[in-house]
Design a protein around this motif. Structure first.
Motif, PDB file in Angstrom:
ATOM      1  N   THR A 186       0.578  -1.401   0.147  1.00  0.00           N
ATOM      2  CA  THR A 186      -0.053   0.055   0.522  1.00  0.00           C
ATOM      3  C   THR A 186       0.669   1.308   0.317  1.00  0.00           C
ATOM      4  O   THR A 186       1.554   1.409   0.079  1.00  0.00           O
ATOM      5  CB  THR A 186      -0.669  -0.209   1.256  1.00  0.00           C
ATOM      6  N   LEU A 219      -6.038  -0.489  -1.643  1.00  0.00           N
ATOM      7  CA  LEU A 219      -5.551  -0.283  -2.805  1.00  0.00           C
ATOM      8  C   LEU A 219      -6.951   0.557  -3.438  1.00  0.00           C
ATOM      9  O   LEU A 219      -6.440   1.044  -5.256  1.00  0.00           O
ATOM     10  CB  LEU A 219      -5.127  -1.687  -2.901  1.00  0.00           C
ATOM     11  N   ASN A 220      -7.953  -0.663  -3.667  1.00  0.00           N
ATOM     12  CA  ASN A 220      -9.193  -0.434  -4.182  1.00  0.00           C
ATOM     13  C   ASN A 220     -10.048   1.453  -4.565  1.00  0.00           C
ATOM     14  O   ASN A 220      -9.872   2.309  -5.459  1.00  0.00           O
ATOM     15  CB  ASN A 220     -10.253  -0.632  -4.112  1.00  0.00           C
ATOM     16  N   SER A 252      -6.671   3.875  -3.404  1.00  0.00           N
ATOM     17  CA  SER A 252      -6.341   4.619  -4.646  1.00  0.00           C
ATOM     18  C   SER A 252      -6.051   4.500  -5.612  1.00  0.00           C
ATOM     19  O   SER A 252      -6.345   5.641  -7.013  1.00  0.00           O
ATOM     20  CB  SER A 252      -4.590   3.553  -3.211  1.00  0.00           C
ATOM     21  N   THR A 253      -6.326   3.205  -6.209  1.00  0.00           N
ATOM     22  CA  THR A 253      -6.483   3.566  -7.627  1.00  0.00           C
ATOM     23  C   THR A 253      -7.550   4.123  -8.379  1.00  0.00           C
ATOM     24  O   THR A 253      -7.453   4.876  -9.395  1.00  0.00           O
ATOM     25  CB  THR A 253      -6.887   1.345  -8.313  1.00  0.00           C
ATOM     26  N   ALA A 254      -9.196   4.311  -7.466  1.00  0.00           N
ATOM     27  CA  ALA A 254      -9.496   5.503  -7.886  1.00  0.00           C
ATOM     28  C   ALA A 254      -9.123   6.849  -7.746  1.00  0.00           C
ATOM     29  O   ALA A 254     -10.840   7.613  -8.151  1.00  0.00           O
ATOM     30  CB  ALA A 254     -10.745   4.994  -6.946  1.00  0.00           C
TER      31      ALA A 254
END
Ligand code: TUI
Length: 310
Positions: free
Chosen positions: A220, A240-241, A243-245
């Motif tokens: 992370t 992580l989700n 962060s990607t978004a």
């Protein structure tokens, strides 16, 4: 070049990782009593906590031990003075450059061992007077760099004239031999010590390491400049989700605030930050610290003799 056992006055050429919130006097003294170099991990604690743990450790062992100073901590400057006042023999540092403290530590006769993730930083540390460096591969748990142990150790060994201690991915004799084959003169272990009777983490933390398989860690915070390897769980995946978004950093930080403590003290499987290395998959049972060190080193030379390449 000085032998690592001579440098640290240890039986085994192994030092314990400075695991924040985990490496108390209890764990450090167990490692030192078993023949390695135990370390008190200052983490985010203040100078008084560190002083108290140093004094406890002196009660619990007559063997040498050290202190790991996490340099991102606001308490680092004060802790840097406490290690001198308390006559600590070895200091390792992480998450930054210890340059500004080097002179005072060397004057006090402290053996200084910065933990570094790259050759350039290691060269800087040697120039500034470091006695050895820990080369920490990206397989490690916690705050990490980019290079693997396999790539980092030989490059660092070639670039330095002080001993290189290998960290990241080492949990048995094969790891020790590989590290030495690559040019290391000692090893640092962390993950394998999480699953020990003496390690003062919540039982859930130990079991999470024991149950982990090879692919069960994630990193992370890659975008923040402080990437951290943890065992996968609900919070890590959510991080992580998000962060990607493209969720802003302040929101991500809210998610992880206090999460290491939730893992270590509460055993909060969903919302804790279970920092651990990729070698978790090799760790199958909870042992004593002494059993871990014996498994790493006893008979290691015979094991080496049986290695046949061609
Ligand atoms: O420090 C570690 N591992 C850690 S520290 C830690 S506490 C923490 N928790 C959340 C976010 C950040 C820290 C948990 N695990 N290992 C040693 C290490 N040092 N890894 C990488 C570095 C490092 C990075 C940059 C060392 C020096 C450095 O220098 C930058 C510069 O140019 O000064």
């Amino acid at each position: 070049m000085k032998n690592v056992n001579t440098l640290f006055k240890t039986k085994y050429p192994v030092i314990q990782g400075g695991m924040a919130n985990i490496a108390t006097a209890e764990l450090a003294s167990a490692v030192s009593n078993a023949g390695g170099l135990g370390l008190i991990g200052a983490g985010g604690y203040d100078a008084n906590w560190v002083r108290t743990e140093i004094r406890k450790c002196k009660e619990l062992t007559d063997q040498p031990f050290g202190v790991n100073i996490m340099l991102m901590s606001p308490h680092a400057p004060e802790i840097a003075k406490v290690v001198v006042e308390e006559g600590v023999k070895v200091v390792t540092t992480g998450a930054g450059s210890p340059g500004i403290y080097m002179e005072s530590w060397k004057k006090a006769g402290i053996v200084v061992v910065p933990v570094v993730p790259s050759v350039a930083l290691a060269i800087r540390m040697e120039r500034q007077g470091a006695d050895a460096v820990v080369a920490e591969g990206t397989e490690s748990g916690g705050h990490i760099g980019e290079s693997t142990t396999m790539a980092l150790i030989p490059q660092m060994a070639d670039a330095l004239s002080i001993p290189v201690i290998a960290a990241g991915g080492i949990a048995d004799k094969r790891g020790v031999l590989a590290a030495f084959a690559l040019g290391a003169k000692g090893v640092q272990i962390g993950t394998v010590l999480l699953a020990t009777k003496e390690c003062p983490v919540h039982e859930n933390y130990k079991q999470k390491v024991v149950k982990a398989k090879d692919t069960d860690t994630v990193v992370t915070g890659r975008g923040t400049g402080a990437p951290v390897r943890v065992l996968k769980n609900k919070m890590a995946i959510e991080y992580l989700n998000m962060s990607t978004a493209g969720v802003p950093l302040v929101e991500l930080e809210k998610l992880t605030l206090g999460s290491l403590r939730r893992a270590v003290f509460d055993g909060d499987l969903d919302r804790g930050s279970f920092m651990a290395g990729q070698i978790s998959g090799l760790v199958k049972e909870v042992k004593t610290v002494k059993e871990v060190l014996q498994a790493l080193f006893d008979g290691v030379n015979e094991y080496k003799e049986n290695l046949e390449v061609m």
